[in-house]
Design a protein around this motif. Structure first.
Motif, PDB file in Angstrom:
ATOM      1  N   TYR A 141       3.871  12.880  -8.289  1.00 51.94           N
ATOM      2  CA  TYR A 141       2.462  12.985  -7.001  1.00 51.94           C
ATOM      3  C   TYR A 141       2.849  11.666  -5.941  1.00 51.94           C
ATOM      4  O   TYR A 141       2.372  10.749  -5.706  1.00 51.94           O
TER       5      TYR A 141
ATOM      6  N   LEU B 279       3.322  10.486  -2.158  1.00 53.03           N
ATOM      7  CA  LEU B 279       2.147  11.319  -0.702  1.00 53.03           C
ATOM      8  C   LEU B 279       2.996  12.442   0.033  1.00 53.03           C
ATOM      9  O   LEU B 279       2.185  12.977   0.889  1.00 53.03           O
TER      10      LEU B 279
ATOM     11  N   VAL C 130      -6.216   8.601   2.892  1.00 49.71           N
ATOM     12  CA  VAL C 130      -5.822   8.183   1.418  1.00 49.71           C
ATOM     13  C   VAL C 130      -6.249   6.622   0.937  1.00 49.71           C
ATOM     14  O   VAL C 130      -7.150   7.064   0.182  1.00 49.71           O
ATOM     15  N   GLN C 131      -6.088   6.142   1.780  1.00 49.39           N
ATOM     16  CA  GLN C 131      -5.821   4.468   1.456  1.00 49.39           C
ATOM     17  C   GLN C 131      -7.635   4.259   1.747  1.00 49.39           C
ATOM     18  O   GLN C 131      -8.552   3.713   0.472  1.00 49.39           O
TER      19      GLN C 131
ATOM     20  N   ARG D 153       4.961   3.352  -9.916  1.00 49.74           N
ATOM     21  CA  ARG D 153       4.012   3.745 -10.525  1.00 49.74           C
ATOM     22  C   ARG D 153       3.290   3.185 -11.313  1.00 49.74           C
ATOM     23  O   ARG D 153       1.853   3.480 -11.549  1.00 49.74           O
TER      24      ARG D 153
ATOM     25  N   ALA E 200      -1.864   8.542   5.049  1.00 52.91           N
ATOM     26  CA  ALA E 200      -1.611   7.353   3.615  1.00 52.91           C
ATOM     27  C   ALA E 200      -2.973   6.683   4.398  1.00 52.91           C
ATOM     28  O   ALA E 200      -3.574   6.027   2.899  1.00 52.91           O
TER      29      ALA E 200
ATOM     30  N   ASP F 273       1.078   4.404  -3.027  1.00 56.16           N
ATOM     31  CA  ASP F 273       1.341   5.434  -2.385  1.00 56.16           C
ATOM     32  C   ASP F 273       2.969   5.631  -2.323  1.00 56.16           C
ATOM     33  O   ASP F 273       3.414   4.675  -1.234  1.00 56.16           O
TER      34      ASP F 273
ATOM     35  N   ASP G  53       0.906  -1.215  -0.123  1.00 53.58           N
ATOM     36  CA  ASP G  53       0.243   0.061  -0.198  1.00 53.58           C
ATOM     37  C   ASP G  53       0.819   1.544  -0.617  1.00 53.58           C
ATOM     38  O   ASP G  53       0.661   2.065  -0.310  1.00 53.58           O
ATOM     39  N   LEU G  54       2.101   1.217   1.044  1.00 51.05           N
ATOM     40  CA  LEU G  54       3.152   2.834   0.934  1.00 51.05           C
ATOM     41  C   LEU G  54       4.356   2.212   0.824  1.00 51.05           C
ATOM     42  O   LEU G  54       4.862   1.091   1.595  1.00 51.05           O
TER      43      LEU G  54
ATOM     44  N   LYS H  40      -9.774   5.782  -0.945  1.00 51.04           N
ATOM     45  CA  LYS H  40      -9.419   5.372  -2.259  1.00 51.04           C
ATOM     46  C   LYS H  40     -10.801   4.100  -2.765  1.00 51.04           C
ATOM     47  O   LYS H  40     -11.131   3.459  -3.165  1.00 51.04           O
TER      48      LYS H  40
END
Length: 378
Positions: free
Chosen positions: A91, A93, A115-116, A66, A112, A73, A45-46, A119
């Protein structure tokens, strides 16, 4: 995952992240090649990326990741402030300048997570819109058979049964998965205490009542009858136990690429088939599905423990033991999980409970394998 060529920085990040709530460390990597290879196999995820990774370019790595994983992220962690402007074409995070503080890292992780979540909500909402648009076009049924029997339509809510036998007939025909059930077999299984002549009358009554209940939801034609057979057409239905078995059959092995799907399948099994309903004809199928679930869940626990996903493994191991406290294999998995977590108090309490149950229910002691493993773990 964390990507940095400095071992000391990897150690520091591991220490800080391990103390940060809501974080599971996937990998600590020293090169761009390792990061790309890992992300191709396992869900991430990150990613915390150093902009200068030995001979590698952290910005180029971020662009590559990406392109392959749009939902990933990225946070740049670096000693070089001058790269901040260049980094924004991917872009990121966040952009953290070393040394990294626990507070600064916690703020980034919280951002993060937010944001997740956004989404996930957006994706879920979009999926729900698509499903709603499709299902609104024609009547359909959602049929839940695990942990009981609950049926609802998109047109009229929960199906209300006119009689217990009409509900039982529906459940019985479900097990044929859209295939025909012979009338003589249906009479024997659903009306075992009736004489053949009277049971035929009761069956016809149940068929009439079932059709009437389904007609209120636009599904009258779902039940097909003939002089010698009966069947339910399932083309406009979602049946949980059929979906569970179909998705389960896709797993020859559990690995990083299908781990999330495996966990989702395990969560589908919320209870046994027609749980607490007195359907003797369902016993064999109930036991078969239960055995399939338990074998899969144990495989999944072993995989999660080997992969370092101890918390997730613990949840499933506990569920297995709660389902059957005398299951030796399930208890062994739970003991192993508690040992990995260094929770000796819970391990000893669980073993004592298991030992007492065996003595009270079966009059036996734990197996030699169980005793030896317990002693080694403690």
């Amino acid at each position: 995952m964390v990507v940095d060529d400095e071992p000391a920085m990897l150690t520091a990040m591991r220490l800080l992240l391990s103390k940060t709530a809501g974080v599971e460390i996937a990998a600590m990597l020293g090169s761009a090649a390792e990061a790309i290879a890992y992300a191709a196999l396992y869900p991430v995820d990150l990613a915390f990326i150093d902009i200068q990774i030995a001979e590698d370019d952290g910005l180029a790595l971020a662009r590559e990741l990406r392109r392959a994983h749009a939902g990933l992220d990225i946070v740049f962690v670096t000693s070089h402030k001058e790269y901040a402007l260049d980094s924004f074409d991917v872009y990121p995070l966040d952009y953290i300048v070393k040394p990294v503080s626990a507070k600064r890292l916690a703020e980034t992780v919280a951002r993060a997570a937010s944001v997740q979540a956004q989404k996930a909500y957006a994706g879920h909402a979009e999926a729900e819109k698509e499903i709603a648009a499709e299902t609104d076009r024609q009547p359909s049924l959602t049929i839940e058979t695990l942990r009981g029997l609950r049926i609802a339509s998109n047109a009229g809510g929960a199906v209300k049964w006119i009689s217990r036998k009409s509900r039982e007939l529906f459940a019985y025909l479900l097990l044929y998965r859209g295939h025909a059930a012979a009338k003589i077999r249906t009479l024997e299984d659903v009306f075992p205490d009736r004489e053949l002549k009277s049971s035929d009358l009761y069956l016809n009554t149940a068929v009439y009542q079932l059709r009437k209940a389904l007609s209120l939801h636009g599904m009258k034609d779902m039940l097909v009858t003939d002089r010698d057979y009966y069947l339910l057409q399932l083309d406009r239905t979602r049946v949980d136990f059929i979906e569970f078995e179909a998705r389960l059959s896709q797993f020859r092995a559990i690995n990083g690429s299908n781990e999330a799907a495996a966990i989702a399948v395990e969560q589908l099994y919320t209870g046994d088939l027609f749980e607490d309903l007195p359907y003797e004809w369902a016993i064999a199928e109930r036991e078969r599905l239960r055995d399939l679930y338990e074998a899969f869940a144990k495989r999944l626990v072993r995989y999660l423990l080997d992969a370092g996903r101890t918390e997730q493994g613990m949840q499933i191991a506990k569920k297995l033991v709660q389902r059957n406290e005398l299951d030796e294999e399930a208890n062994l998995l739970l003991f192993r999980t508690l040992a990995i977590m260094r929770d000796n108090a819970s391990l000893q309490a669980r073993y004592k409970r298991y030992e007492e149950l065996l003595d009270r229910e079966l009059g036996i002691e734990p197996s030699t394998e169980m005793i030896d493993l317990y002693r080694r773990l403690v």
